[in-house]
Design an enzyme around this catalytic site. Sequence first.
Site, PDB file in Angstrom:
ATOM      1  N   ASN A   7      14.582   9.729  31.016  1.00 54.21           N
ATOM      2  CA  ASN A   7      13.533  10.622  30.535  1.00 54.21           C
ATOM      3  C   ASN A   7      12.454   9.792  29.835  1.00 54.21           C
ATOM      4  OD1 ASN A   7      12.018  12.235  28.651  1.00 54.21           O
ATOM      5  ND2 ASN A   7      13.414  13.913  29.087  1.00 54.21           N
ATOM      6  N   ASP A   9       9.471  10.931  28.548  1.00 57.39           N
ATOM      7  CA  ASP A   9       8.540  11.722  27.727  1.00 57.39           C
ATOM      8  C   ASP A   9       7.963  10.927  26.553  1.00 57.39           C
ATOM      9  OD1 ASP A   9       9.176  13.841  29.328  1.00 57.39           O
ATOM     10  OD2 ASP A   9      10.373  14.908  27.814  1.00 57.39           O
ATOM     11  N   HIS A  10       8.825  10.123  25.898  1.00 58.76           N
ATOM     12  CA  HIS A  10       8.374   9.404  24.693  1.00 58.76           C
ATOM     13  C   HIS A  10       7.253   8.407  24.986  1.00 58.76           C
ATOM     14  CE1 HIS A  10      11.301  11.367  22.383  1.00 58.76           C
ATOM     15  NE2 HIS A  10      11.987  10.360  21.891  1.00 58.76           N
ATOM     16  N   ARG A  18      -2.927   8.645  20.599  1.00 60.02           N
ATOM     17  CA  ARG A  18      -4.317   8.189  20.574  1.00 60.02           C
ATOM     18  C   ARG A  18      -5.164   8.863  21.649  1.00 60.02           C
ATOM     19  NH1 ARG A  18      -5.549   3.296  17.855  1.00 60.02           N
ATOM     20  NH2 ARG A  18      -4.535   3.572  15.855  1.00 60.02           N
ATOM     21  N   HIS A  43       9.488  16.251  30.981  1.00 63.64           N
ATOM     22  CA  HIS A  43       9.415  17.644  30.552  1.00 63.64           C
ATOM     23  C   HIS A  43       7.939  18.012  30.408  1.00 63.64           C
ATOM     24  CE1 HIS A  43      10.851  20.802  27.319  1.00 63.64           C
ATOM     25  NE2 HIS A  43      10.081  21.339  28.258  1.00 63.64           N
ATOM     26  N   ARG A  45       5.780  20.368  28.956  1.00 70.38           N
ATOM     27  CA  ARG A  45       5.842  21.465  27.987  1.00 70.38           C
ATOM     28  C   ARG A  45       4.588  22.315  28.068  1.00 70.38           C
ATOM     29  NH1 ARG A  45       9.564  20.857  23.482  1.00 70.38           N
ATOM     30  NH2 ARG A  45       8.296  22.490  22.576  1.00 70.38           N
ATOM     31  N   ARG A  49       2.377  18.442  24.789  1.00 71.69           N
ATOM     32  CA  ARG A  49       2.325  17.469  23.682  1.00 71.69           C
ATOM     33  C   ARG A  49       2.586  16.038  24.159  1.00 71.69           C
ATOM     34  NH1 ARG A  49       7.691  19.047  20.238  1.00 71.69           N
ATOM     35  NH2 ARG A  49       6.640  21.036  20.193  1.00 71.69           N
ATOM     36  N   HIS A  50       3.262  15.861  25.280  1.00 72.64           N
ATOM     37  CA  HIS A  50       3.438  14.476  25.782  1.00 72.64           C
ATOM     38  C   HIS A  50       3.053  14.379  27.260  1.00 72.64           C
ATOM     39  CE1 HIS A  50       7.346  16.319  26.557  1.00 72.64           C
ATOM     40  NE2 HIS A  50       7.799  16.148  25.336  1.00 72.64           N
ATOM     41  N   GLU A  70      11.813  18.862  33.875  1.00 76.61           N
ATOM     42  CA  GLU A  70      12.350  19.818  32.896  1.00 76.61           C
ATOM     43  C   GLU A  70      11.241  20.797  32.571  1.00 76.61           C
ATOM     44  OE1 GLU A  70      13.510  17.753  29.417  1.00 76.61           O
ATOM     45  OE2 GLU A  70      15.095  16.664  30.413  1.00 76.61           O
ATOM     46  N   THR A 100      12.206  18.820  19.629  1.00 73.77           N
ATOM     47  CA  THR A 100      12.674  18.604  20.993  1.00 73.77           C
ATOM     48  C   THR A 100      13.463  19.851  21.373  1.00 73.77           C
ATOM     49  OG1 THR A 100      13.984  17.160  22.438  1.00 73.77           O
ATOM     50  CG2 THR A 100      14.751  17.351  20.173  1.00 73.77           C
ATOM     51  N   THR A 101      13.930  19.916  22.620  1.00 74.29           N
ATOM     52  CA  THR A 101      14.676  21.091  23.062  1.00 74.29           C
ATOM     53  C   THR A 101      15.869  21.328  22.133  1.00 74.29           C
ATOM     54  OG1 THR A 101      14.110  20.338  25.274  1.00 74.29           O
ATOM     55  CG2 THR A 101      15.686  22.148  25.119  1.00 74.29           C
ATOM     56  N   GLU A 151      23.222  21.519  33.393  1.00 74.66           N
ATOM     57  CA  GLU A 151      23.178  20.331  32.532  1.00 74.66           C
ATOM     58  C   GLU A 151      23.698  20.774  31.176  1.00 74.66           C
ATOM     59  OE1 GLU A 151      19.775  17.715  32.579  1.00 74.66           O
ATOM     60  OE2 GLU A 151      19.999  17.299  30.436  1.00 74.66           O
ATOM     61  N   HIS A 191      21.003  14.865  26.237  1.00 74.16           N
ATOM     62  CA  HIS A 191      20.450  15.147  24.913  1.00 74.16           C
ATOM     63  C   HIS A 191      21.216  14.385  23.844  1.00 74.16           C
ATOM     64  CE1 HIS A 191      17.820  16.997  22.087  1.00 74.16           C
ATOM     65  NE2 HIS A 191      17.188  17.590  23.095  1.00 74.16           N
ATOM     66  N   GLY A 192      20.507  13.451  23.220  1.00 70.44           N
ATOM     67  CA  GLY A 192      21.103  12.699  22.108  1.00 70.44           C
ATOM     68  C   GLY A 192      22.084  11.622  22.530  1.00 70.44           C
ATOM     69  N   GLY A 213      16.786   9.858  27.300  1.00 73.76           N
ATOM     70  CA  GLY A 213      15.419   9.454  26.998  1.00 73.76           C
ATOM     71  C   GLY A 213      15.287   8.659  25.723  1.00 73.76           C
ATOM     72  N   HIS A 214      15.510   9.307  24.578  1.00 75.14           N
ATOM     73  CA  HIS A 214      15.193   8.725  23.275  1.00 75.14           C
ATOM     74  C   HIS A 214      15.800   7.333  23.061  1.00 75.14           C
ATOM     75  CE1 HIS A 214      14.009   8.863  19.032  1.00 75.14           C
ATOM     76  NE2 HIS A 214      15.167   8.273  18.820  1.00 75.14           N
TER      77      HIS A 214
HETATM   78  N1  PXP Z   1      18.031  16.753  28.965  1.00 73.99           N
HETATM   79  C1  PXP Z   1      17.201  17.730  28.540  1.00 73.99           C
HETATM   80  C2  PXP Z   1      17.281  19.062  29.189  1.00 73.99           C
HETATM   81  C3  PXP Z   1      16.245  17.476  27.540  1.00 73.99           C
HETATM   82  O1  PXP Z   1      15.418  18.463  27.137  1.00 73.99           O
HETATM   83  C4  PXP Z   1      16.166  16.178  26.982  1.00 73.99           C
HETATM   84  C5  PXP Z   1      15.122  15.881  25.948  1.00 73.99           C
HETATM   85  O2  PXP Z   1      13.855  15.994  26.510  1.00 73.99           O
HETATM   86  C6  PXP Z   1      17.047  15.198  27.454  1.00 73.99           C
HETATM   87  C7  PXP Z   1      17.984  15.517  28.435  1.00 73.99           C
HETATM   88  C8  PXP Z   1      17.037  13.801  26.915  1.00 73.99           C
HETATM   89  O3  PXP Z   1      17.392  13.816  25.577  1.00 73.99           O
HETATM   90  P1  PXP Z   1      17.244  12.509  24.683  1.00 73.99           P
HETATM   91  O4  PXP Z   1      15.787  12.180  24.641  1.00 73.99           O
HETATM   92  O5  PXP Z   1      17.807  12.899  23.367  1.00 73.99           O
HETATM   93  O6  PXP Z   1      18.035  11.425  25.376  1.00 73.99           O
END
Ligand code: PXP
Length: 245
Positions: A7, A9-10, A18, A43, A45, A49-50, A70, A100-101, A151, A191-192, A213-214
């Site tokens: 992911n 997004d970041h 910027r 994602h 949104r 925002r990103h 997403e 975040t979600t 998921e 997620h996480g 992602g993160h």
């Molecule tokens: N899966 C879904 C559905 C998400 O919304 C996210 C966060 O955008 C992720 C996975 C990835 O999560 P993380 O950035 O915490 O790894």
Amino acid sequence: MIRLGVNIDHVATVRQARRAKEPDPVAAAVLATLGGADGITVHLREDRRHIQDRDVFLLRETVTTRLNLEMAAYEEILTIALKVKPDEATLVPEKRQELTTEGGLDVVGNVASVGDAIERLKGAGVHVSLFIDPDPFQVEASRKLKADAVEFQTASYSEAKTEAEVARELEKLRSATAQAVALNLHVHMGHGLNYWNVQPIVRIPGVVELNIGHSIVSRAVFVGMERAVREMKQVMQEHYPNPRK
Ligand code: PXP
């Protein structure tokens, strides 16, 4: 082996800080792919925002693996998804104020809107995954609405504080995975997840894809995207019960 969807997004979050042209998530997708990503996840949104519309269209043209979009089941976003035709759409809940979600989609409580989105996306040839809690009723409802995949949100697992809590969350994920597999649903998780807490997750039988992602983008800031992805793939491979399969 389990697929890794990265992911990015970041990367877009830094660019939007910027309202500039860099860093470009399209470049991040190329480097993640060189590092061994099996797919790219973004994602789009409602508040943009990103990730921006332009990113999604360009990624569709340039991603050589799988593009997973997403999205919340909002009409405006659905219209874009139906034009872009990602390989997969993951339906998520979306609240304006969240960082975040937060938590999974309530499929049980939103049968009509989720069912309609699934039907339209599948009609366009897009695989549909539902981001849900590891809850037997949500799994059952996902199956009834003919989703291709679920998921399971791993936020509760990754935020668990004590060993007992971690074990309890893992057990929920294990049992929901067994249920979903028996119902012919593909099982993804995300997620996480990071380089450490991903290890017990890859040992759960039946999981076919992780979306992360993160932790990967955070590491990429210091070691580069390609290496950050390669290292995550390595950890997944080392802990996968059948490394040669
Ligand atoms: N899966 C879904 C559905 C998400 O919304 C996210 C966060 O955008 C992720 C996975 C990835 O999560 P993380 O950035 O915490 O790894």
